[in-house]
Structure formats: C-alpha cells, structure tokens
Design an enzyme around this catalytic site. Sequence first.
Site, short mmCIF file in Angstrom:
data_model
loop_
_atom_site.label_atom_id
_atom_site.label_comp_id
_atom_site.label_asym_id
_atom_site.label_seq_id
_atom_site.Cartn_x
_atom_site.Cartn_y
_atom_site.Cartn_z
N ASP A 140 0.79 -1.23 0.00
CA ASP A 140 0.00 0.00 0.00
C ASP A 140 0.82 1.28 0.00
OD1 ASP A 140 0.92 0.03 2.59
OD2 ASP A 140 -1.04 -0.26 3.53
N CYS A 200 -21.25 -1.11 10.43
CA CYS A 200 -20.01 -0.34 10.42
C CYS A 200 -20.30 1.16 10.39
CB CYS A 200 -19.13 -0.75 9.25
SG CYS A 200 -19.90 -0.57 7.62
N CYS A 204 -19.27 3.70 13.72
CA CYS A 204 -18.11 4.58 13.59
C CYS A 204 -18.23 5.77 14.55
CB CYS A 204 -17.96 5.09 12.16
SG CYS A 204 -16.54 6.19 11.93
N CYS A 220 -11.64 9.99 10.10
CA CYS A 220 -11.29 8.63 10.51
C CYS A 220 -10.27 8.64 11.65
CB CYS A 220 -10.75 7.85 9.32
SG CYS A 220 -10.31 6.14 9.68
N CYS A 250 -14.93 -0.41 12.95
CA CYS A 250 -15.79 -0.84 11.84
C CYS A 250 -15.56 -2.30 11.46
CB CYS A 250 -15.60 0.07 10.63
SG CYS A 250 -13.98 -0.01 9.86
N CYS A 254 -18.30 -5.94 12.27
CA CYS A 254 -18.71 -6.57 11.00
C CYS A 254 -19.10 -8.03 11.23
CB CYS A 254 -17.58 -6.50 9.99
SG CYS A 254 -17.98 -7.27 8.40
#
Length: 322
Positions: A140, A200, A204, A220, A250, A254
């Site tokens: 990434d 989710c 948050c 975030c 989040c 799930c």
Amino acid sequence: MAAELQIDLHQLAAQIKSRGRGLGFDLVGIAAAEPSQYREYFRHWLDEGQAGSMSYLERRFEERTDPATYLPGARSVICVAMNYYVPLEEIPESERMHHGKVARYALADDYHELIKQRLHRLADWIHEIAPEAQTRAAVDTAPVMEKELAARAGIGWLGKNTCIINEEVGSWILLGEIITTLALPPDEPAVDRCGTCTRCIDACPTQAITAPYQLDARRCISYLNIEHRQPLDAAMARGLGEWLYGCDVCQDVCPWNKRAPDAIDPALQPRFSTGTIDLRQLLGWDEEQYRSQLRGSAMKRVKLPILKHNAKLVLESAANRG
C-alpha cells in the site's frame, strides 16, 4: 499456437496461485491490469480535500489509477492477501483506563516488509518460469488501487466500511500485488455480500463513513492518530476514545468477522498481547526505549512526540468518561 498459449497461461496462473499459497499468502487471485473504474470518484474525493494532509495520494495520480502506467505493458495483476486476525488477552477493568488500543494490523511486525519479501520471492519464481515477463511488486505504499484490484481478483468485495471482506476470512486481511506483463486469465470479481447491513456505518465513533462505501479520511480515527502528524485540536481529540494507534471499530462490528480464523504465521503474532499499551509507561519512554519497544513495527510511522501527545489525549478521554 494460440490455443497452446492459452492453456499454458491457465496452467501458469494455477501454478502462481499454488506457489503464492505456499509462500504464506492465504488468498491469491488475478485481475486484468485495466484502468480504475473509480478514477473520477477518486479525483473528486481528492479535490474535495477528503484525503486531509495525505498529499502523497495526489502525487502519481496517473500511475495510481492505471497499472499499465505504473508498469508499461502491464496486462495482469496478481493480488494476494494475508489473514492477520489474532485473539487478544483481556485486561482487568481497573486497568483499562490506563491503556491505549492499537489496531490489530500494527501489533505484529511491519507487514510492508513481510509481504514485499514474499512478493519478491514469488516474482523471482515467475521469472524462472517465464523469463520474458516483467513484474513489479507493490504494497500500500506504492501508487496502486489495491482494494479495487483485490475485489476484481476475487479476493473479497469492497465493504461499506471500505475494507475488503472475504466470505471465509472476513476483513482482517493485508493486501499485496504483483503487476506483470503476462496476460494471465483473470478470476471472477467478488460479489458484494454486505446486503442491508449498516453496522459499520452506525458504529463509527466519528461518522467517518459518510455513506455506504464512502470514507472521509479527515474524520477517521486511524487518520487522526497516524496520518495527521500535527498535534490534534480539542475537536479532533474527542474522537480518539481509547485508540492510541489506528482503529478497528468498523471491523470489530462486522458480522463477517465473527468467525475469523486465527493467523498462525509467527510474524503476525502481537507484541502487545492485550492489543493495548500502558500509557503511563509510554509517557516515560525515551527515544531508545521507543526504538526498542517498536523495533520492526509499523507503529514507528508515528514519531515519539506525537505518540506521547496521542497517549495524553487517550488518558484525558478515559478520565472524562469517568
């Protein structure tokens, strides 16, 4: 001749997947090296400033949105994923207010190096089989739309929380890619199985998921305590809650993560068994202790002064919760 080549490429794709799994990747899939379908959305997202201070996302835009620009002549992207879920030990309730949470991915050794080394080994093996092939390994930190590519390769679907979710593994997965000039047969894209679930979005703490599949990075928690390198103001600080580094809210809520398998790779085992750090100790660290405690960790992305600043904010948040 064309038919023989097609059979060879199908066989090679199967061999690549088998070899990848042998190197420790839990999931391996192949996508066509086509331009991003989210190019215009990504441009708009950047122009609106939703990337915050992450200016690096603005750079190399053309490469990021087209693998064939990043590697000229690219035809395929081999996508890999590693499960990093590990169960954590409970801490006494009386101690909880003195501890800051760390996102699970950052509890182990730095995944960038781990994945990159294995991708290079896979790429070297590909060159032995197909010497004419060109490859470029990426994680990434490279200009790649890794989540979109993973979804196209069948690794998992892009969830409403913008994480990749696999039906068997859940969303606790680390991604990597090998872009190649080989025209390998692509896998079927993953099917979105989020359905009507909004857990989710509802969970948050900072409302960073502004709509299904849309994230405003500026809100975030992971951005606030990692990427936002300046000390946080009061409004931002309130959102951190218990999170010292990153955030897993989040993913914790799930439903697809309820039966997540445990990661058994030694490199992915947590250095902090409770998934937390005692903030009283952290505030006493000097540079040598910081380097010693976080040697080989992704947490070193945040330098000690900012880490201490975040620790103070988490302690203040705990005190305010009473």
